[in-house]
Motif scaffolding. Sequence first.
Motif, mmCIF file in Angstrom:
data_model
loop_
_atom_site.group_PDB
_atom_site.id
_atom_site.type_symbol
_atom_site.label_atom_id
_atom_site.label_comp_id
_atom_site.label_asym_id
_atom_site.label_seq_id
_atom_site.Cartn_x
_atom_site.Cartn_y
_atom_site.Cartn_z
ATOM 1 N N ILE A 1 -2.049 -2.510 2.066
ATOM 2 C CA ILE A 1 -2.383 -1.556 3.109
ATOM 3 C C ILE A 1 -3.659 -0.816 2.734
ATOM 4 C CG2 ILE A 1 -1.634 0.545 4.262
ATOM 5 C CD1 ILE A 1 1.236 -0.464 4.014
ATOM 6 N N ILE A 2 -3.775 -0.456 1.464
ATOM 7 C CA ILE A 2 -4.953 0.282 1.026
ATOM 8 C C ILE A 2 -6.206 -0.590 1.121
ATOM 9 C CG2 ILE A 2 -6.040 1.403 -0.962
ATOM 10 C CD1 ILE A 2 -3.207 2.300 -1.780
ATOM 11 N N THR A 3 -6.082 -1.846 0.725
ATOM 12 C CA THR A 3 -7.235 -2.753 0.788
ATOM 13 C C THR A 3 -7.660 -2.983 2.232
ATOM 14 O OG1 THR A 3 -6.420 -3.829 -1.214
ATOM 15 C CG2 THR A 3 -8.102 -4.990 0.035
ATOM 16 N N LEU A 4 -6.702 -3.178 3.125
ATOM 17 C CA LEU A 4 -7.039 -3.349 4.541
ATOM 18 C C LEU A 4 -7.638 -2.069 5.121
ATOM 19 C CD1 LEU A 4 -3.962 -5.395 5.760
ATOM 20 C CD2 LEU A 4 -6.323 -6.195 5.622
ATOM 21 N N SER A 5 -7.144 -0.938 4.686
ATOM 22 C CA SER A 5 -7.701 0.338 5.140
ATOM 23 C C SER A 5 -9.133 0.515 4.643
ATOM 24 C CB SER A 5 -6.820 1.485 4.649
ATOM 25 O OG SER A 5 -7.367 2.718 5.018
ATOM 26 N N ASP A 6 -9.384 0.107 3.400
ATOM 27 C CA ASP A 6 -10.760 0.170 2.879
ATOM 28 C C ASP A 6 -11.690 -0.730 3.676
ATOM 29 O OD1 ASP A 6 -10.028 1.980 0.961
ATOM 30 O OD2 ASP A 6 -9.986 0.540 -0.700
ATOM 31 N N LEU A 7 -11.206 -1.897 4.077
ATOM 32 C CA LEU A 7 -12.021 -2.800 4.898
ATOM 33 C C LEU A 7 -12.282 -2.180 6.265
ATOM 34 C CD1 LEU A 7 -13.402 -5.546 5.302
ATOM 35 C CD2 LEU A 7 -11.205 -6.405 6.119
ATOM 36 N N GLU A 8 -11.258 -1.558 6.820
ATOM 37 C CA GLU A 8 -11.397 -0.934 8.136
ATOM 38 C C GLU A 8 -12.429 0.194 8.112
ATOM 39 O OE1 GLU A 8 -8.223 0.188 11.556
ATOM 40 O OE2 GLU A 8 -7.869 1.091 9.580
ATOM 41 N N CYS A 9 -12.449 0.946 7.017
ATOM 42 C CA CYS A 9 -13.409 2.052 6.883
ATOM 43 C C CYS A 9 -14.754 1.591 6.335
ATOM 44 C CB CYS A 9 -12.836 3.128 5.971
ATOM 45 S SG CYS A 9 -11.395 3.936 6.649
ATOM 46 N N ASP A 10 -14.876 0.303 6.067
ATOM 47 C CA ASP A 10 -16.115 -0.307 5.573
ATOM 48 C C ASP A 10 -16.471 0.154 4.161
ATOM 49 O OD1 ASP A 10 -17.908 -2.301 6.118
ATOM 50 O OD2 ASP A 10 -19.427 -0.952 6.937
ATOM 51 N N TYR A 11 -15.475 0.436 3.332
ATOM 52 C CA TYR A 11 -15.712 0.766 1.928
ATOM 53 C C TYR A 11 -15.801 -0.488 1.066
ATOM 54 C CZ TYR A 11 -14.352 5.527 3.144
ATOM 55 O OH TYR A 11 -14.266 6.773 3.715
ATOM 56 N N ILE A 12 -15.329 -1.613 1.591
ATOM 57 C CA ILE A 12 -15.277 -2.876 0.864
ATOM 58 C C ILE A 12 -15.695 -3.976 1.829
ATOM 59 C CG2 ILE A 12 -12.846 -3.252 1.405
ATOM 60 C CD1 ILE A 12 -12.435 -4.410 -1.349
ATOM 61 N N ASN A 13 -16.349 -5.019 1.308
ATOM 62 C CA ASN A 13 -16.757 -6.089 2.213
ATOM 63 C C ASN A 13 -15.593 -7.046 2.463
ATOM 64 O OD1 ASN A 13 -16.685 -8.020 0.144
ATOM 65 N ND2 ASN A 13 -18.862 -7.760 -0.322
ATOM 66 N N ALA A 14 -15.710 -7.842 3.519
ATOM 67 C CA ALA A 14 -14.611 -8.699 3.969
ATOM 68 C C ALA A 14 -14.262 -9.767 2.937
ATOM 69 C CB ALA A 14 -14.967 -9.352 5.297
ATOM 70 N N ARG A 15 -15.256 -10.322 2.268
ATOM 71 C CA ARG A 15 -14.984 -11.399 1.301
ATOM 72 C C ARG A 15 -14.156 -10.906 0.123
ATOM 73 N NH1 ARG A 15 -16.242 -16.433 0.219
ATOM 74 N NH2 ARG A 15 -16.567 -17.098 -1.932
ATOM 75 N N SER A 16 -14.520 -9.769 -0.461
ATOM 76 C CA SER A 16 -13.764 -9.272 -1.608
ATOM 77 C C SER A 16 -12.373 -8.794 -1.179
ATOM 78 C CB SER A 16 -14.527 -8.172 -2.329
ATOM 79 O OG SER A 16 -14.731 -7.074 -1.494
ATOM 80 N N CYS A 17 -12.266 -8.228 0.015
ATOM 81 C CA CYS A 17 -10.969 -7.802 0.532
ATOM 82 C C CYS A 17 -10.037 -9.000 0.691
ATOM 83 C CB CYS A 17 -11.139 -7.096 1.868
ATOM 84 S SG CYS A 17 -9.599 -6.712 2.706
ATOM 85 N N CYS A 18 -10.533 -10.054 1.310
ATOM 86 C CA CYS A 18 -9.706 -11.233 1.554
ATOM 87 C C CYS A 18 -9.342 -11.944 0.256
ATOM 88 C CB CYS A 18 -10.410 -12.183 2.512
ATOM 89 S SG CYS A 18 -10.528 -11.512 4.182
ATOM 90 N N SER A 19 -10.255 -11.984 -0.698
ATOM 91 C CA SER A 19 -9.922 -12.635 -1.969
ATOM 92 C C SER A 19 -8.853 -11.835 -2.717
ATOM 93 C CB SER A 19 -11.168 -12.828 -2.830
ATOM 94 O OG SER A 19 -11.678 -11.594 -3.266
ATOM 95 N N LYS A 20 -8.922 -10.503 -2.649
ATOM 96 C CA LYS A 20 -7.889 -9.670 -3.273
ATOM 97 C C LYS A 20 -6.528 -9.887 -2.615
ATOM 98 C CE LYS A 20 -10.753 -5.808 -4.784
ATOM 99 N NZ LYS A 20 -11.016 -4.368 -4.625
ATOM 100 N N LEU A 21 -6.513 -9.971 -1.300
ATOM 101 C CA LEU A 21 -5.250 -10.129 -0.579
ATOM 102 C C LEU A 21 -4.689 -11.540 -0.711
ATOM 103 C CD1 LEU A 21 -6.114 -8.135 2.651
ATOM 104 C CD2 LEU A 21 -4.623 -7.421 0.794
ATOM 105 N N SER A 86 -3.816 -6.482 13.388
ATOM 106 C CA SER A 86 -2.533 -7.180 13.275
ATOM 107 C C SER A 86 -2.103 -7.323 11.818
ATOM 108 C CB SER A 86 -2.595 -8.551 13.959
ATOM 109 O OG SER A 86 -3.472 -9.412 13.281
ATOM 110 N N HIS A 87 -3.061 -7.546 10.912
ATOM 111 C CA HIS A 87 -2.724 -7.600 9.485
ATOM 112 C C HIS A 87 -2.241 -6.235 8.992
ATOM 113 C CE1 HIS A 87 -3.898 -11.674 8.753
ATOM 114 N NE2 HIS A 87 -5.177 -11.474 9.011
ATOM 115 N N MET A 88 -2.868 -5.175 9.478
ATOM 116 C CA MET A 88 -2.462 -3.824 9.096
ATOM 117 C C MET A 88 -1.050 -3.526 9.624
ATOM 118 S SD MET A 88 -3.601 -1.142 7.477
ATOM 119 C CE MET A 88 -5.268 -0.598 7.648
ATOM 120 N N LYS A 89 -0.786 -3.912 10.866
ATOM 121 C CA LYS A 89 0.535 -3.713 11.458
ATOM 122 C C LYS A 89 1.598 -4.495 10.695
ATOM 123 C CE LYS A 89 2.860 -4.620 15.827
ATOM 124 N NZ LYS A 89 2.661 -5.138 17.184
ATOM 125 N N GLU A 90 1.285 -5.736 10.341
ATOM 126 C CA GLU A 90 2.219 -6.565 9.574
ATOM 127 C C GLU A 90 2.489 -5.960 8.200
ATOM 128 O OE1 GLU A 90 2.367 -10.993 7.571
ATOM 129 O OE2 GLU A 90 0.983 -10.631 9.233
#
Length: 116
Positions: A1-21, A86-90
């Motif tokens: 949830i925190i990683t997706l929230s960081d992506l939503e707020c643009d604190y992290i780029n999409a590639r690093s977020c997705c690799s972490k998840l 939808s990922h955040m909701k899930e």
Amino acid sequence: IITLSDLECDYINARSCCSKLNKWVVPEVIGHAVVTVLMLISLHWFIFLLNLPVATWNIYRYIMVPSGNMGVFDPTEIHNRGQLKSHMKEAMIKLGFHLLCFFMYLYRLVSKVAPK
């Protein structure tokens, strides 16, 4: 949830977020499948039936990843078609489910161990 929230707020780029998840998807699928099978083996029918839809959903989600995608979370598609929401909701639904299961398991443990 925190990683997706960081992506939503643009604190992290999409590639690093997705690799972490994505590195946690396979352990989640295996762990939930093992817990579900253990509940079936130990004849805890209610908990087994409670876990079965979530385990099935996790396996379905893992199997249905389109070829060419990085994984369940794909950086090229996460901002498209509302996938981030939808990922955040899930993730929130899974958090609630796991909290419910935690307290149910804790109650079962205490009720079995406590002297009567």
